[in-house]
Write a protein that holds these residues in place. Structure first.
Motif, PDB file in Angstrom:
ATOM      1  N   UNK A 210       0.974  -1.280  -0.005  1.00 48.76           N
ATOM      2  CA  UNK A 210      -0.020  -0.055   0.018  1.00 48.76           C
ATOM      3  C   UNK A 210       0.880   1.129  -0.060  1.00 48.76           C
ATOM      4  N   UNK A 211       0.079   2.456   0.085  1.00 50.32           N
ATOM      5  CA  UNK A 211       1.034   3.733  -0.057  1.00 50.32           C
ATOM      6  C   UNK A 211       1.717   3.685   1.144  1.00 50.32           C
ATOM      7  N   UNK A 212       1.515   3.328   2.246  1.00 48.88           N
ATOM      8  CA  UNK A 212       2.466   3.513   3.368  1.00 48.88           C
ATOM      9  C   UNK A 212       3.785   2.807   3.393  1.00 48.88           C
ATOM     10  N   UNK A 213       3.475   1.698   2.799  1.00 51.83           N
ATOM     11  CA  UNK A 213       4.669   0.769   2.905  1.00 51.83           C
ATOM     12  C   UNK A 213       5.519   1.352   1.743  1.00 51.83           C
ATOM     13  N   UNK A 214       5.063   1.790   0.531  1.00 54.31           N
ATOM     14  CA  UNK A 214       5.732   2.094  -0.512  1.00 54.31           C
ATOM     15  C   UNK A 214       6.760   3.614   0.056  1.00 54.31           C
ATOM     16  N   UNK A 215       5.840   4.176   0.820  1.00 54.26           N
ATOM     17  CA  UNK A 215       6.637   5.607   1.281  1.00 54.26           C
ATOM     18  C   UNK A 215       7.882   5.337   2.152  1.00 54.26           C
ATOM     19  N   UNK A 216       7.687   4.038   2.858  1.00 58.69           N
ATOM     20  CA  UNK A 216       8.836   3.466   3.801  1.00 58.69           C
ATOM     21  C   UNK A 216       9.734   3.109   2.948  1.00 58.69           C
TER      22      UNK A 216
END
Length: 229
Positions: free
Chosen positions: A85-91
Motif C-alpha cells: 500500500x501507499x504507506x509501505x511504499x513511502x517507507x
C-alpha cells in the motif's frame, strides 16, 4: 511474449548495477548492450532512445526507460517488490533514498584521484558506520522482522544488501558491529536468485578499479556526461 529486458550502459557497475541486482533478485533474465566506443554512443544518442541523452537506459515491455529510480520503481512494481500500500511504499522509498545517498559515494569513489581517495574513503566509512548503517539497524531491530518493510522482500532490502557488499569492498569491517544488517545480508544472499547472481560468471560486474575506469575514459571521452546525474 515479451522479450528479455535489454540494458544499455558501459561495461561496468555504475548506476546500472542496482538495476542488475533488482532484476536478478526478481529472477528476470536480461541482455546487455554495452556502450564501448564513441560510435556506440553516437548511435544510441542519435536514434532518439535516450530522453535526456543519458544512461542507464533499459528496454522493457515496449518502453525505453531512463533515469535509474524510474527504472527501479517500474521493475519493483512489476515484480511485487514495492509493498502492499501507499504507506509501505513511502517507507520503502525513504529507505531506498538513504541507500542511494551512500551508494552514490561508492559509485564515484574509483574516479577520484589518489590524493582525494583517502579523504573520500574516510567519509564513506564515517557515514556508513555512524549515520546510515545505524539507521537501518534500528529499523530492523525495532520490528524484529526479516525484512525492512511489511516482513516481505522489497527493493529496499535488495538495494541495501547491494550497498553492504559495496561498502565492505572498501572496508571489510563495515558491518561487524551491526548484527541485524549481517543477518539481512545473509538472508538476501541465500535467496536462490541472489545466490546465483553472486556466483562467478553472473552478470554482476566486478569491483570498479582504476583500470576499469580509465579504459572507458580513453575510448569514450564523454562517458561521464553520458551517465545520468
Amino acid at each position: 511474449m515479451a522479450g528479455k529486458p535489454k540494458l544499455h550502459y558501459f561495461n561496468g557497475r555504475g548506476r546500472m548495477e542496482s538495476i542488475r541486482w533488482l532484476l536478478a533478485a526478481a529472477g528476470v533474465e536480461f541482455e546487455e548492450k554495452f556502450i564501448e566506443t564513441r560510435e556506440d554512443w553516437d548511435r544510441i544518442r542519435k536514434d532518439g532512445s535516450l530522453m535526456y541523452q543519458q544512461v542507464p537506459m533499459v528496454e522493457i515491455d515496449g518502453m525505453k526507460l531512463v533515469q535509474t529510480r524510474a527504472i527501479i520503481n517500474y521493475i519493483a512494481n512489476k515484480h511485487n517488490l514495492y509493498g502492499k500500500d501507499m504507506k509501505e511504499r513511502a517507507l520503502i522509498d525513504m529507505y531506498v533514498e538513504g541507500v542511494a545517498d551512500l551508494n552514490e559515494m561508492t559509485i564515484v569513489f574509483p574516479v577520484h584521484p589518489p590524493g582525494v581517495k583517502e579523504t573520500k574513503l574516510s567519509e564513506i566509512k564515517d557515514k556508513a558506520k555512524n549515520r546510515y548503517f545505524p539507521a537501518f539497524e534500528k529499523v530492523l531491530k525495532s520490528h524484529g522482522q526479516d525484512y525492512l518493510v511489511g516482513n516481505k522482500l522489497s527493493k529496499a532490502d535488495i538495494l541495501l544488501v547491494e550497498l553492504l557488499y559495496n561498502v565492505e569492498e572498501l572496508d571489510p569491517s563495515a558491518i561487524a558491529s551491526f548484527p541485524q544488517l549481517q543477518a539481512l545480508k545473509n538472508r538476501i544472499s541465500s535467496l536462490p536468485t541472489v545466490k546465483k547472481f553472486l556466483q562467478p560468471g553472473s552478470p554482476r560486474k566486478p569491483y570498479t578499479d582504476k583500470k576499469s575506469v580509465e579504459e572507458p575514459r580513453t575510448r569514450l571521452p564523454c562517458w561521464q556526461q553520458a551517465e545520468q546525474g
